[in-house]
Design a protein around this motif. Structure first.
Motif, short mmCIF file in Angstrom:
data_model
loop_
_atom_site.label_atom_id
_atom_site.label_comp_id
_atom_site.label_asym_id
_atom_site.label_seq_id
_atom_site.Cartn_x
_atom_site.Cartn_y
_atom_site.Cartn_z
N THR A 1 0.80 -1.22 0.00
CA THR A 1 0.00 0.00 0.00
C THR A 1 0.83 1.27 0.00
OG1 THR A 1 -0.11 -0.08 2.42
CG2 THR A 1 -1.92 -1.10 1.20
N VAL A 2 2.12 1.18 0.29
CA VAL A 2 2.95 2.37 0.41
C VAL A 2 4.28 2.16 -0.30
CG1 VAL A 2 1.95 3.09 2.61
CG2 VAL A 2 3.95 1.57 2.59
N VAL A 3 4.99 3.27 -0.53
CA VAL A 3 6.36 3.21 -1.02
C VAL A 3 7.27 3.12 0.21
CG1 VAL A 3 8.18 4.41 -2.28
CG2 VAL A 3 5.80 4.56 -3.05
N THR A 4 8.14 2.13 0.25
CA THR A 4 8.97 1.92 1.43
C THR A 4 10.35 2.55 1.26
OG1 THR A 4 9.95 -0.16 0.65
CG2 THR A 4 7.83 -0.30 1.81
N LEU A 5 11.06 2.61 2.39
CA LEU A 5 12.44 3.09 2.37
C LEU A 5 13.28 2.24 1.43
CD1 LEU A 5 14.94 4.61 3.39
CD2 LEU A 5 14.91 3.17 5.43
N GLU A 6 13.09 0.92 1.48
CA GLU A 6 13.86 0.04 0.61
C GLU A 6 13.56 0.31 -0.86
OE1 GLU A 6 12.20 -0.90 3.21
OE2 GLU A 6 13.46 -2.12 4.52
N ASP A 7 12.30 0.59 -1.18
CA ASP A 7 11.93 0.91 -2.56
C ASP A 7 12.71 2.13 -3.05
OD1 ASP A 7 9.99 -1.11 -2.62
OD2 ASP A 7 8.43 0.23 -1.85
N LEU A 8 12.77 3.16 -2.21
CA LEU A 8 13.44 4.39 -2.59
C LEU A 8 14.94 4.17 -2.79
CD1 LEU A 8 13.34 7.45 -3.04
CD2 LEU A 8 13.64 7.76 -0.57
N VAL A 9 15.56 3.47 -1.84
CA VAL A 9 17.00 3.23 -1.94
C VAL A 9 17.32 2.39 -3.17
CG1 VAL A 9 18.95 2.06 -0.86
CG2 VAL A 9 17.45 3.51 0.52
N GLU A 10 16.48 1.39 -3.44
CA GLU A 10 16.69 0.55 -4.62
C GLU A 10 16.59 1.37 -5.90
OE1 GLU A 10 14.69 -3.36 -6.85
OE2 GLU A 10 14.04 -2.78 -4.84
N ALA A 11 15.71 2.37 -5.90
CA ALA A 11 15.49 3.17 -7.11
C ALA A 11 16.59 4.20 -7.36
CB ALA A 11 14.14 3.87 -7.02
N VAL A 12 17.11 4.83 -6.28
CA VAL A 12 18.02 5.96 -6.50
C VAL A 12 19.33 5.87 -5.73
CG1 VAL A 12 16.06 7.48 -6.96
CG2 VAL A 12 17.03 7.41 -4.66
N GLY A 13 19.45 4.96 -4.77
CA GLY A 13 20.67 4.87 -3.96
C GLY A 13 20.54 5.66 -2.67
#
Length: 558
Positions: free
Chosen positions: A389-401
């Motif tokens: 349901t949400v964008v996680t911290l891991e999602d963000l790091v995986e996407a941009v570092g």
């Protein structure tokens, strides 16, 4: 010459003028401050001290400014002084005076900009504090980045900072989490108010594997009541281990993980209520125990113990605050999400009920962060593969570092909503602020390597007289670093550091295009080349120090 040194010299000139009878003014004089003029054509530094004091001196501000300008112009290292508008004093330094700053910055190194402005303050900084019921979402990521940067900045100005995470392991949300794990393990739908996402299945499977490995029964085969307790005990620990790992991978390390449950088990909740009752701020009504928080500006009184005898959530807040004060913290700073805005009034009332002060720089201080919206290709990103349901911290790091994620979350004031464009944040172009700043540092390292190849070294042949206006312009920006650190600390505003670093990067790239550190072809190495290497390395040091305060790396190659 640093801005602090210039301000001191102007202060000396001001006192000398009064002692010489050039103006009459009783009482203490205010501290002189110098600032960068908005229009650099007006000079390197400006002061409004004449406008502050003219009325007390019985003089026209411009006349008073002209009087002071004549003395300031005689200060060694000052190139020229002009009076502008109603009485601004604009000062341009001689290149030699500005150049000395390069040696100061390089010599002080990592300590440049450090101060003891907040020395003597013991600060408890609490942030993130997400319930151990799911992965950290993008809002938690913002607080992780901002909280860690703020801790670094406050420590840099002398505060004794403890980074703390409040582990909320008491209450209904833990029951709902355990019930969700159990339901998934038994092939059922999660209950109403439960938690979804594939992570629930993952945690449930891990609980089963852990229990079986320890020689215990598979909890999915146990009666519901027994199974729920197993999933509660093991599941919360597993989830929190994942949260800790996510934070550590984000370069966010906590000193203390404080468990809410201990407040109830140790009797600290009852003790806090007893203290308030003794102070006369507690009353009983309708079978419940209330805090008379309206006496301290809250919009209504707050229930502490409900009529059924259970403690309200606010009861733990009372005890937790008292616990922090008893541990010797004179400042407790809470970083809370946008959904906690209503907590400010009751929490500030709480502190005042215990005889403390509340607000910026007081015993209790609350910062509220606004929401983060993530977009890609111009469209909102709303779903996480794992959380559902949400964008996680891991999602963000995986996407941009890590670096890009941290910097992007830190560069906006926390009290404003933030839109994060993944296409920009992940790009290696000057449109991406973190890339722009890191590239400036990498360029300073490239200049160092090139200088070494050409035999240009920093040595005793430091001659600031060889510098010109391009060098002075860059050094003027570098000189602001201590003031920016102090302001970021005082305003609890790490974004000021990020925006300043972008100014440094811009000034450095401009300087790089106008000057040379290495000689052309077979030309000899001169003192100007050597001195400009000091300027280059001063810029590198400021960029490193600033990025370090944001928890972002300073690469030497990109």
């Amino acid at each position: 010459m640093t801005p602090e040194e210039l301000a001191k010299l102007i202060d000396d000139a001001l006192h000398a003028a009064r002692d010489a009878g050039e103006f009459s003014l009783d009482g203490d004089l205010p501290p002189v401050k110098v600032e960068r003029p908005r229009n650099r054509a007006h000079g390197d530094w400006a002061s409004n001290i004449a406008m502050q004091l003219a009325r007390r001196a019985g003089m026209d501000p411009r006349t008073f400014a002209t009087l002071l300008a004549e003395r300031i112009a005689r200060i060694p290292g000052v190139g020229s002084v002009d009076v502008a508008g109603p009485g601004f004093i604009n000062i341009r330094l001689a290149a030699s005076a500005a150049g000395e700053l390069a040696r100061t910055i390089v010599t002080e190194g990592d300590a440049y900009g450090r101060s003891q402005a907040a020395a003597g303050h013991k600060v408890n900084l609490e942030y993130v504090s997400a319930n151990p019921t799911g992965p950290l979402h993008i809002g938690h990521a913002r607080w992780a980045a901002v909280g860690d940067a703020l801790a670094r900045i406050l420590s840099f100005v002398g505060a004794d900072v403890t980074r703390e995470y409040y582990f909320n392991d008491h209450g209904n949300q833990i029951d709902h989490f355990a019930q969700s794990l159990m339901a998934r393990s038994k092939g059922r739908e999660v209950p109403e108010n439960g938690y979804g996402g594939t992570y629930i299945t993952e945690i449930a499977d891990d609980v089963i594997a852990q229990a079986v490995s320890a020689g215990d029964a598979d909890p999915s085969t146990l009666p519901d009541e027994e199974a729920q307790e197993v999933f509660r005990a093991r599941g919360v620990n597993l989830m929190f281990d994942q949260i800790k790992e996510s934070l550590e991978n984000f370069n966010v390390i906590f000193d203390v993980f404080f468990h809410e449950q201990t407040l109830h088990e140790s009797g600290q909740v009852a003790d806090a209520i007893a203290q308030l009752r003794e102070r006369g701020h507690i009353y009983d009504k309708d079978g419940a125990v209330w805090l008379r928080s309206t006496d301290f500006g809250d919009d209504k009184d707050r229930v502490i113990i409900k009529s059924d005898g259970d403690a309200a959530y606010f009861a733990a807040d009372l005890a937790y605050y008292v616990n922090k004060r008893q541990r010797g913290f004179d400042q407790a700073i809470y970083l809370l999400g946008a959904d906690h805005h209503g907590y400010i009034g009751r929490m500030y009332a709480l502190a005042q009920a215990f005889g403390d002060t509340a607000g910026t720089g007081k015993n209790l201080e609350i910062l509220i962060g606004q929401l983060v919206n993530v977009v890609r290709s111009g469209k909102p990103v709303r779903m996480s593969k794992r959380a559902g349901t949400v964008v996680t911290l891991e999602d963000l790091v995986e996407a941009v570092g890590v670096d890009a994620a941290r910097y992007s979350l830190e560069r906006a004031s926390v009290d404003t909503p933030l839109e994060l464009d993944l296409d920009i944040v992940a790009s290696h172009t000057n449109e991406n602020p973190v890339y722009y700043v890191q590239y400036a540092h990498a360029r300073t390292a490239s200049v160092d390597r090139n200088a070494a190849e050409h035999g240009v070294k920093r040595d005793d042949a430091f001659d600031p007289e060889t510098l010109d206006q391009a060098d002075t312009d860059l050094l003027g920006v570098l000189a602001q670093f201590p003031d920016v650190v102090a302001l970021a600390a005082a305003e609890r505003a790490p974004h000021r550091m990020a925006r300043y670093l972008e100014q440094v990067a811009s000034a450095y790239h401009t300087w790089y295009g106008k000057t040379r550190v290495t000689p052309r072809a077979d030309d000899p190495v001169t003192d100007q080349h050597r001195t400009r290497l000091w300027v280059n390395d001063a810029a590198a040091q400021v960029l490193r120090n600033g990025l370090g305060l944001l928890g972002v790396s300073a690469p030497t190659r990109m």
